[in-house]
Design an enzyme around this catalytic site. Structure first.
Site, mmCIF file in Angstrom:
data_model
loop_
_atom_site.group_PDB
_atom_site.id
_atom_site.type_symbol
_atom_site.label_atom_id
_atom_site.label_comp_id
_atom_site.label_asym_id
_atom_site.label_seq_id
_atom_site.Cartn_x
_atom_site.Cartn_y
_atom_site.Cartn_z
ATOM 1 N N CYS A 22 0.785 -1.228 0.000
ATOM 2 C CA CYS A 22 0.000 0.000 0.000
ATOM 3 C C CYS A 22 0.819 1.282 0.000
ATOM 4 O O CYS A 22 2.010 1.285 0.309
ATOM 5 C CB CYS A 22 -0.871 0.051 1.263
ATOM 6 S SG CYS A 22 -1.817 -1.411 1.569
ATOM 7 N N GLY A 48 0.736 -0.039 -5.116
ATOM 8 C CA GLY A 48 -0.512 -0.810 -5.058
ATOM 9 C C GLY A 48 -1.435 -0.395 -6.183
ATOM 10 O O GLY A 48 -1.837 0.766 -6.244
ATOM 11 N N ASN A 123 -0.342 1.389 5.714
ATOM 12 C CA ASN A 123 0.556 0.647 4.849
ATOM 13 C C ASN A 123 1.330 -0.292 5.758
ATOM 14 O O ASN A 123 1.742 0.101 6.835
ATOM 15 C CB ASN A 123 1.482 1.662 4.179
ATOM 16 C CG ASN A 123 2.646 1.013 3.473
ATOM 17 O OD1 ASN A 123 2.572 -0.154 3.102
ATOM 18 N ND2 ASN A 123 3.719 1.767 3.322
ATOM 19 N N GLY A 124 1.477 -1.527 5.344
ATOM 20 C CA GLY A 124 2.246 -2.458 6.167
ATOM 21 C C GLY A 124 1.379 -3.552 6.732
ATOM 22 O O GLY A 124 0.301 -3.826 6.218
ATOM 23 N N TYR A 268 13.663 -2.352 -4.326
ATOM 24 C CA TYR A 268 12.630 -2.505 -5.347
ATOM 25 C C TYR A 268 11.399 -1.618 -5.188
ATOM 26 O O TYR A 268 10.889 -1.107 -6.184
ATOM 27 C CB TYR A 268 12.183 -3.964 -5.388
ATOM 28 C CG TYR A 268 11.117 -4.228 -6.405
ATOM 29 C CD1 TYR A 268 11.419 -4.286 -7.763
ATOM 30 C CD2 TYR A 268 9.792 -4.381 -6.025
ATOM 31 C CE1 TYR A 268 10.440 -4.513 -8.705
ATOM 32 C CE2 TYR A 268 8.803 -4.599 -6.967
ATOM 33 C CZ TYR A 268 9.126 -4.666 -8.307
ATOM 34 O OH TYR A 268 8.158 -4.870 -9.228
#
Lengths: 496, 496, 496, 496
Positions: A22, A48, A123-124, A268
């Site tokens: 996310c 995302g 996020n996470g 990445y």
């Protein structure tokens, strides 16, 4: 609607890497809050592509729009933005790891509390989400999503504190794992980062109004100024005052732990033009290529990046090695929608819908292929074959990160451990043979640490989290190892 | 997607009546559970055209599909039914009174409890829903829909009973108002009707498997057998046993009150081929016309029904009066979607998109127009005008139900009291003048009671509920008159 | 999108009748030309539900919009009407008999000629279309649609006359069959009817502007005045003059033949409120029922119409016989889209999605079922079964038109002759047995003539065309019997 | 649906270049003809993103599917491919220059001739299309598209030759301009290239079956073998024989002219991995950058490509100059659909939705920006500004092609001459000032010729066509300069 889905990605070259879940964006006090949030989410789209949601407060009530697909498929459509008036907004863009793509799981989630409404997005991942979920259900709560975000909402609703901010902190202190979280009430925008600082979160400012977002590229797109990273374990509460001014209150827990940012953000996930933890992602990636060239040199005629992830590292490798950098693989950007689920016929042709070899740069040449990482190796195999088919005399694969041995529990979608290439073969030679390369080398963990932070890994107190390479997890893993382990939630499957 | 929306309906003749909210259907132990539920909901489509939802349990997990629009727009599509495997199902079709058409409000709603999942769906309205909602939010619950159904879920989740059935009964005993409710767990199908029996609910059977649904027409469509009406205040728990047999346990509260079915089910809501409370709706409507002819005769050349609601009463009126029954108004069934929001230009033409006068039966004639009810009178006005434009020499309006003075709180969408025709004019003559009729008469309350039940209204203990005509509400009205009165919930506005 | 498709119709009761192809509407000199055309087509929707198209001329160029589905699904959407400015318009609504549903076949068709553009639309069919098509292709023309309308365009383009009107007449004089045709140029609206007057076409007027349309109901919806029927063989040319006035020039060929309107317009196609050939369709249908009652009386308890086509005749039958008229079959108007192709499961249940028996009016009764026509008998069989299942003691079927033995070639979609019930069984008794009725009777041809025109059929010179009953075709059948017979055009299959 | 439209492109950096119209692909005798054509068109997607069409012949009839949007949005969907059976197929992907995006203009176009059906598709433009169109309309033909392709169909239909191949050649000999054309009949696949060979067309082979396509990248995607380029003026007729073998007949006109391939194919249109005229496009572009570095050196710290067109040239420039190549501009690939028409608000923010500066590579640096071409200069202005905003101390723009002064008439969409940057300013200095660059240089025409063909331009007989740079048009321009000049066709506007 979704332009890039995991199925498709996994079929082609850039599939052989990891996926994060996310991106988040929030702004307080700006009259174009929803538009700015849509633009910020667009800049975070690489984090995302499955769905996106925005919540605003229009002075009277909360408004939300959630849509499957890309931000640019729906938001910034004037008709949709018109449904999101107000000067406070938070938004979320999502990649689903669960396979359930229901709108009800799309964040931000919202709850009406006695003290007023609250919306949250994160996020996470929480490493104790399932454990907490079981506890609150046992005491009469109803969970309607399958998202851990809802657990946080329940903890906020059940907190005995009176102010929303205190309730939020009360709840967040109970969550373990790696996460960046945004919350908004009728007057507040709150940002929080996990105690170890695994996931990134930055603070910016536009026209004097505070912004929080996952990466600096979301500030750049709207011309906002970067202020600082939210610190690990920190909670920052911004509140708009009756006179329009904004109070900012940053709270840091007493027992702060050292920060350990996720190295895969550098390898990445993050966009190359972002600055994460104060370091240019692009520069870090080029350094990975430079270090890789020093550690694992090879005779070659051309250095060819595996697009798009391997490009900066390939450039670094080429500069350090003196071997010319060339575009040996061409990417087709016009993928469209139905190719996402190609017919069996097309699969049977072994067709590469998104990539093709640039024969003029490959034929008769010794090719050094540089990729950012190898996860399962299945796509490395295909790309090496494609390069050989185009006439390469030798193919040497160089990977700008170490071998991956362990799963992630902080929001990265990892395949089962036994599917990881590094766990399937005894050594690099066997792996090289599997993917069909003349040679294969990975960057060392110290080479990676130096590329990102300038110095070797400190084994006593690692500067980053690198558990997928080393197994050294930065937190306990309660859901995995505790009494809930193995237990699956019976969930409602929905496509509505 | 919705083919008939309130806005459009209100623009034309059949708009000047009341709207009910919902229809429900459930079945236990049948391998085609979802398909049968879809067909049952299709037969109940007249009770709500906005959205429909189905939940099944596939033996491992609950599944749900919810869609805006008609049942026949989506369900029975093999691709959608394939997502609803399992032999237990409940479904719901909905007409929204609130204006918020979000999928998250579409029933059935679902909750994961400690003892397992439960899905519920109901028809009707709670008169203490808001009061209860405030109480549970105050104790830390999160409400994510704006539907009162969610309140029931919370009460079930918080109940101290251990079995789901006992929890359901515990919850339902706290709910006041007029409702029919279905619930399902992994093994049970539960049906409940409100203590006064305002909303209808029948029990049927197919291949030995129990079915509950709002009207008998949903049994007829699948060839199921009618067993009996669920009694007012009754809770029937059907549970599938390990050997595949089904236990049925009917519980009736000690302090049962007399049943008072809603008269508007007979006047307008129920389908004419349904049997409600043991009485044919079609026969009841014809009787209304017969009694109306006796109470309010008039010299005329033709009896013309206002389609479609007024047709059976018009037939009764014609048969009792000896005046020929003729189709003086022709209905266009091909309405399509964009006419729902006609351009200003089309409105300006005063166009009747759904109806037209059959001039051959109108011109030069004294027309007796028979309608089922008049709510605001705005559409009666238009239809009388259309009949006059087609050349009628006289237009006499006969209404097969009494004048409406009071709002409903049991699931019928009523306009504000001051918009009701009966509250706007002093007497029938003034009303007749407003709508442009030469004469206007309404059926008396006793005429209506005799048409439906065979005898006059018993003022001491009315056999039905008739509050919209009389103001005699069958329950207390806590949300309206209690301390919550006037308070509005701050809700999240969503279109996702 | 299409709400009623032949497949679905054929599955249920109203499927067992014939289908016509089209409706047309045109207006000259009115500033709301496209809106009025959309409304007119909406009123003609019963003549074709597959697709609709409108062409306008905006003073500079021709504009067209074509859409699959109902008029009300697309037109009168302000965005679509905005693309159709101008004061001249013609429109077309279509039922396809060919199975090819490509937009390129949707009328009106348009051609750019040397003398300017022309658009044409027609209802009906040409009996020499294929023959002419072969001739023009042989001389170098390109046909891009599979519609005979295009043949007319080519004949206009190739005519040696200089004025568009003369070219149009030149072309139309070469066409044989049954048709009503509208054409428009930059200044003209032209209407033509076939020499025998098989298909209907009426002229009306709104605000002094001429209108042509298939039926008077399209005049009624916009409040336009009926002027007269276009005569058989007549061509009426309306041209707007520089001063805004309109010249009307009606031309009738010297060798006029007597008119023979299609009887099926009265039996089934036309809307009951339309006036066709000066006769009320509703009155004609009631007369059919009255004559049927006289010709084929039967002892019965209720007269039940097969909805919707049989309703007026059933009313006539009831009035003439003194048996009460009752709604024994209830129609569900909410059919939706996916039920169009019901799953095999649903078919297996033998479910009636659009109709249900009203048991209260059927059970224990001798039922006289009145239908407008029987084509194949397959649906009569189903309906008789449904009535029996609902408890009828006897079922007598009365059909308000004669037996059908012959195919149509003038725009009515007829099944193969060997599929017609009348060709499959030796006599009425055998047919009654097949459909499961206790008795079955058809209206006589003279009974039908008297119902429509007031007098018996004149065998020497029939007042109408009745070839499907008698085999007496009003024109020669060149494509069928000429040298092209049996030859099929190799056509391009397209769904785009 | 269209992912990249001219409006959007023009808003951002890659908008300031030219656009070509189309790509074609055809195959004969392969059982997967439609699937292979879809894949080939996907590889040619960069040549036109607006719409795509495919025609097949299934042994009995011709089939066609046409869709707006990307090939990958629709084709290779099994449901669509299933509608395209057969072993002969031609396909077309299109960029519209006219603004009219109707499906009826989407190629291939089809005609039913006396000798059988024929479908054609072409890339490029005819310089006498309008002139011929007028002539054939004057003799009674009907034109239903606004595409010149239809003119070719008419010429084929009217040809006096008996075989389709001879008719095709007869027609094609009358067409002037720059084009590559494919045609198919029931047994033949025909390819033709214009006399001067302006547009490219190659011949390949898969499993022994002939393929024709615009570029070699369409052969690569399906693993087909490149055979040779179709020569300028050549017509190649492939016919499948009764025994399944394929006859190939290549005809070359007597009066062959020298080939002059369009230089813009090398500069911008063709995909870098294609081989055009026997030369690698990627190598040609790198050579342009190398020659540019020699002609116009500059002191700088980084060479930054303007993505994506400028990348190979930038790499060449960097290699030749020794200045490091760096990604100073990052491209966001997730553009989505609604950003195509961004709200005014977003425009107001001056937001770059597709690009962002990579500050780490720009700040404090002297940046050499390399682009493939400059058309109007409007986007160069924006990009220079973006680079400056990111902190560049100097910005030098180097363009890998000469200045553009003249419009194209062979299928390239050129803005009006007075909009071209080169026509608006007196010299390079003034242009540099307009776009805000510290310096600006263009590649010379000889530098470009050497990069592509290895030698200087031969002024007596130029090896390529370069009219946009030099005004030296390779053909006469009949529509532009003849008697039809200035005349516009009155066309039917449609969106259906």
């Amino acid at each position: 609607m979704t332009h890039l889905r995991s199925e498709e990605i996994n079929d082609e070259f850039d599939g052989d890497t990891l996926h994060e879940e996310c991106g988040v964006f929030g702004i307080l006090g700006h009259q174009d809050a929803a538009t700015l949030t849509a633009l910020g989410l667009h800049a975070l789209q690489h984090r995302g592509q499955e769905a996106a949601g925005i919540v605003t407060f229009d002075g009277r009530q909360f408004r939300t729009e959630k849509r499957m697909g890309l931000v640019g498929d729906h938001y910034t459509d004037p008709a949709i933005l018109a449904k999101l008036p107000g000067s406070i907004a938070i938004g979320h863009t999502r990649y689903s790891t669960t396979g359930e793509v229901a709108l009800r799981n799309v964040q931000p989630l919202f709850a009406e509390l006695e003290v007023g409404g609250i919306a949250i997005a994160h996020n996470g991942n929480f490493t104790n989400g399932l454990t907490l979920r079981r506890q609150i259900i046992a005491t009469g709560a109803i969970c309607q999503s399958t998202s851990d975000t809802e657990v946080v909402l329940h903890l906020i609703a059940r907190s005995r504190h009176s102010s929303t901010a205190d309730r939020f902190i009360d709840a967040i202190r109970q969550m373990e794992g790696g996460y960046s979280m945004l919350a908004m009430t009728r007057t507040k925008l709150i940002a929080a980062r996990d105690p170890t600082g695994i996931r990134p979160l930055v603070m910016g400012e536009l026209d004097g109004k505070p912004i929080f977002c996952s990466e600096t590229c979301a500030l750049d797109i709207i011309g906002a100024k970067y202020i600082r990273d939210v610190e690990n374990g920190e909670v920052i509460i911004c509140e708009i005052q009756p006179d329009g001014s904004i109070d900012i209150d940053a709270r840091k827990p007493a027992n702060a732990q050292p920060e350990r940012l996720c190295l895969f953000e550098y390898v990445y996930f993050a966009r190359p033009d972002s600055v994460v933890g104060g370091r240019s992602v692009y520069v870090a990636r080029k350094n990975m290529g430079i270090n890789l060239a020093k550690e694992s040199p090879v005779e070659g005629d051309v250095v060819v990046p595996v697009p798009d992830g391997g490009t900066p590292a390939a450039l670094g490798y080429a500069q350090a090695s003196g071997i010319p950098f060339e575009y040996g693989i061409i990417r087709n950007h016009y993928v469209g929608r139905t190719f996402i689920e190609p017919t069996q016929q097309i699969r049977a042709f072994g067709v590469k819908l998104k990539h093709s070899a640039n024969r003029a740069m490959i034929e008769g040449k010794r090719v050094v292929l540089v990729d950012d990482s190898i996860v399962r190796g299945t796509t490395s195999l295909k790309i090496v074959q494609m390069i050989r088919d185009a006439g390469a005399t030798e193919v040497h694969v160089r990977v700008a990160s170490p071998m991956i041995f362990y799963p992630d529990f902080y929001g990265i979608d990892t395949p089962n451990a036994d599917k990881l290439l590094a766990n399937q073969y005894a050594d690099v030679k066997a792996m090289a043979k599997y993917i069909g390369a003349d040679s294969l080398e990975f960057l060392t963990i110290d080479g990676l640490y130096r590329a990102v932070g300038g110095e070797d890994r400190n084994p006593a107190r690692p500067q980053f989290t690198d558990h997928y390479f080393t197994g050294d997890y930065p937190t306990r893993l309660l859901d995995k190892n505790g009494e809930t382990a193995g237990l699956k939630l019976s969930v409602l499957a929905s496509n509505g």
